[in-house]
Design a protein around this motif. Structure first.
Motif, PDB file in Angstrom:
ATOM      1  N   ARG A   1       0.868  -1.180   0.000  1.00  0.00           N
ATOM      2  CA  ARG A   1       0.000   0.000   0.000  1.00  0.00           C
ATOM      3  C   ARG A   1       0.901   1.226   0.000  1.00  0.00           C
ATOM      4  O   ARG A   1       1.964   1.210   0.607  1.00  0.00           O
ATOM      5  CB  ARG A   1      -0.915   0.023   1.225  1.00  0.00           C
ATOM      6  CG  ARG A   1      -1.888  -1.139   1.322  1.00  0.00           C
ATOM      7  CD  ARG A   1      -2.694  -1.045   2.617  1.00  0.00           C
ATOM      8  NE  ARG A   1      -3.669  -2.104   2.728  1.00  0.00           N
ATOM      9  CZ  ARG A   1      -3.453  -3.286   3.301  1.00  0.00           C
ATOM     10  NH1 ARG A   1      -2.247  -3.541   3.812  1.00  0.00           N
ATOM     11  NH2 ARG A   1      -4.398  -4.192   3.376  1.00  0.00           N
TER      12      ARG A   1
ATOM     13  N   PRO B   1       2.234   4.690   1.273  1.00  0.00           N
ATOM     14  CA  PRO B   1       2.153   5.415   2.534  1.00  0.00           C
ATOM     15  C   PRO B   1       1.845   6.903   2.374  1.00  0.00           C
ATOM     16  O   PRO B   1       1.691   7.614   3.355  1.00  0.00           O
ATOM     17  CB  PRO B   1       3.549   5.228   3.131  1.00  0.00           C
ATOM     18  CG  PRO B   1       4.436   5.100   1.941  1.00  0.00           C
ATOM     19  CD  PRO B   1       3.630   4.366   0.910  1.00  0.00           C
TER      20      PRO B   1
ATOM     21  N   ASP C   1      -2.131   5.794   2.428  1.00  0.00           N
ATOM     22  CA  ASP C   1      -2.459   5.622   3.844  1.00  0.00           C
ATOM     23  C   ASP C   1      -2.826   6.930   4.541  1.00  0.00           C
ATOM     24  O   ASP C   1      -3.724   6.970   5.390  1.00  0.00           O
ATOM     25  CB  ASP C   1      -1.275   4.990   4.578  1.00  0.00           C
ATOM     26  CG  ASP C   1      -1.055   3.529   4.217  1.00  0.00           C
ATOM     27  OD1 ASP C   1      -1.919   2.950   3.532  1.00  0.00           O
ATOM     28  OD2 ASP C   1      -0.013   2.976   4.627  1.00  0.00           O
TER      29      ASP C   1
ATOM     30  N   LYS D   1      -6.314   7.934   3.767  1.00  0.00           N
ATOM     31  CA  LYS D   1      -7.246   7.008   4.422  1.00  0.00           C
ATOM     32  C   LYS D   1      -7.459   7.427   5.880  1.00  0.00           C
ATOM     33  O   LYS D   1      -8.596   7.453   6.370  1.00  0.00           O
ATOM     34  CB  LYS D   1      -6.704   5.582   4.365  1.00  0.00           C
ATOM     35  CG  LYS D   1      -7.573   4.549   5.097  1.00  0.00           C
ATOM     36  CD  LYS D   1      -6.963   3.154   5.002  1.00  0.00           C
ATOM     37  CE  LYS D   1      -7.751   2.148   5.845  1.00  0.00           C
ATOM     38  NZ  LYS D   1      -9.069   1.855   5.277  1.00  0.00           N
TER      39      LYS D   1
ATOM     40  N   SER E   1      -7.141   2.593   1.058  1.00  0.00           N
ATOM     41  CA  SER E   1      -5.761   2.443   0.607  1.00  0.00           C
ATOM     42  C   SER E   1      -5.557   0.951   0.344  1.00  0.00           C
ATOM     43  O   SER E   1      -5.413   0.160   1.274  1.00  0.00           O
ATOM     44  CB  SER E   1      -4.786   2.943   1.682  1.00  0.00           C
ATOM     45  OG  SER E   1      -3.447   2.731   1.295  1.00  0.00           O
TER      46      SER E   1
ATOM     47  N   HIS F   1      -1.749  -4.120   8.334  1.00  0.00           N
ATOM     48  CA  HIS F   1      -1.580  -2.788   7.777  1.00  0.00           C
ATOM     49  C   HIS F   1      -0.921  -1.890   8.820  1.00  0.00           C
ATOM     50  O   HIS F   1      -1.355  -1.840   9.971  1.00  0.00           O
ATOM     51  CB  HIS F   1      -2.956  -2.244   7.403  1.00  0.00           C
ATOM     52  CG  HIS F   1      -2.918  -1.047   6.534  1.00  0.00           C
ATOM     53  ND1 HIS F   1      -4.045  -0.541   5.937  1.00  0.00           N
ATOM     54  CD2 HIS F   1      -1.905  -0.234   6.148  1.00  0.00           C
ATOM     55  CE1 HIS F   1      -3.720   0.524   5.216  1.00  0.00           C
ATOM     56  NE2 HIS F   1      -2.426   0.733   5.347  1.00  0.00           N
TER      57      HIS F   1
ATOM     58  N   LEU G   1      -1.102   1.140   9.255  1.00  0.00           N
ATOM     59  CA  LEU G   1      -2.033   2.144   9.746  1.00  0.00           C
ATOM     60  C   LEU G   1      -2.865   1.617  10.916  1.00  0.00           C
ATOM     61  O   LEU G   1      -3.352   2.395  11.743  1.00  0.00           O
ATOM     62  CB  LEU G   1      -2.953   2.584   8.600  1.00  0.00           C
ATOM     63  CG  LEU G   1      -3.621   3.954   8.707  1.00  0.00           C
ATOM     64  CD1 LEU G   1      -2.595   5.047   8.935  1.00  0.00           C
ATOM     65  CD2 LEU G   1      -4.436   4.241   7.454  1.00  0.00           C
TER      66      LEU G   1
END
Length: 368
Positions: A231, A233, A271, A274, A283, A353, A355
């Motif tokens: 993903r 960033p 990210d 998001k 994301s 993830h 995040l």
């Protein structure tokens, strides 16, 4: 509430601690710490070193596309109904995190000429390209003979990264091209392309980063990845890709090949956006497969925040029915978290993830 700066800085090049790199490299590679086209060119590693275990071999080839791109919206920016355009982009960001835009105002001739110059660059001998290797000059400008994020990743790729500083960009290119007619055209074409985003994007500012990705032909395209699943960033990524397929995204647990739309741009949520959207925008995992007969070229522009920015959910998106999903955090803190490329284990077993580390649990509280 914490806020995010409107300026931008280096993106998609995660700041990984050297100690983390060393431990993960040893875990994955034993005494090998770098998988790059430079090492391959020098004979220090072989094609077999780039191959993943049999269970991780590519099950969707580069030319397997979603029929008619039915799952990926194509948004025509020429539409005079701006409210409709905004609704279309929000819906796409919420459902898939990816969409195409057409009639974006970047001249097709500029894109094609830039592609031609980049193809010339990436097909130069490796020792010539290494004259502009990243790290030889200040900033993030330069050529990278492998993954620009984590050289222990087995990317069958090369890249040329240029930042917002025209002088640094010129010095990098001078390391490769003599001051001839072709160089005189290449430099302003790159600058014109990047400037388009810097002027038009409110989060683009002066510090957006361009990265030109090159995926050479690969004799074992069913066993070697161009770019492992990840993903982004950053805030947003805006990608211009050529007519060769290879980009794939994951949706509903399934991988989907993204067909090319001539001279369009592919926009995907990162990210940071998001988190700021309170989890509304997605994301998504995406990757690139290799091709046994065709080279692939893409041009990515990364929009991000400054390294000292605080990231937080936009206050207007915090309601009684939808409280904040993420606690405020600094981008520097986020980018310094140990980076775990998905191929450190298996491409089918993705690590959590990053995040998620900032998600607010039901027992947590956050000040607004």
């Amino acid at each position: 509430m914490a806020s995010v700066s409107a300026n931008t800085t280096t993106t998609d090049d995660v700041d990984v601690k050297s100690s983390d790199l060393a431990s993960h490299n040893t875990e994955l590679n034993g005494d090998k710490s770098e998988y790059s086209k430079e090492k391959y060119h020098d004979g220090e590693i072989s094609l077999q070193d780039f191959m993943l275990p049999e269970d991780d071999h590519i099950n969707i080839p580069d030319d397997a596309f979603d029929p008619n791109n039915s799952s990926i919206p194509v948004i025509d920016l020429y539409n005079p109904n701006r409210n409709l355009l905004l609704c279309q982009m929000i819906q796409a960001a919420e459902s898939l995190g990816f969409f195409f835009v057409t009639n974006h105002g970047i001249c097709a001739d500029l894109i094609q000429r830039l592609r031609n110059h980049l193809c010339r660059f990436f097909n130069l001998p490796m020792d010539v390209k290494l004259k502009a290797r990243r790290g030889l000059s200040p900033g993030m400008c330069g050529f990278v003979p492998g993954s620009p994020v984590f050289l222990a990743s087995r990317w069958w790729a090369e890249s040329l990264q240029l930042d917002w500083d025209e002088t640094r960009m010129r010095n990098v290119l001078l390391g490769i091209f003599p001051v001839d007619a072709e160089f005189q055209e290449f430099r302003p074409k790159v600058w014109a392309y990047q400037t388009t985003f810097r002027k038009q994007l409110p989060t683009g500012g002066e510090r957006g980063t361009m990265r030109f990705n090159f995926y050479p032909t690969c004799p074992c395209s069913d066993k070697v990845w161009g770019l492992i699943a990840h993903r982004d960033p950053c805030m947003l990524t805006i990608l211009q890709q050529d007519s060769v397929g290879g980009l794939q995204i994951q949706t509903n647990g399934q991988w989907l090949g993204v067909a090319t739309v001539p001279f369009s741009l592919v926009v995907n949520v990162g990210d940071m956006l998001k988190a700021m959207s309170n989890g509304r925008f997605q994301s998504m995992l995406h990757r690139v497969v290799t091709n046994s007969s065709k080279q692939r070229l893409s041009m990515a522009y990364f929009c991000n925040t400054t390294s000292d920015a605080m990231i937080g959910v936009a206050p207007a998106l915090i309601t009684k029915d939808r409280p904040a999903e993420y606690r405020p955090f600094g981008y520097a803190e986020y980018s310094c978290m140990p980076f775990h490329p998905s191929d450190l284990t298996s491409i089918h077993e993705y690590r959590p993830h990053r995040l998620d580390s900032y998600k607010i649990m039901p027992t947590d509280s956050v000040s607004e």
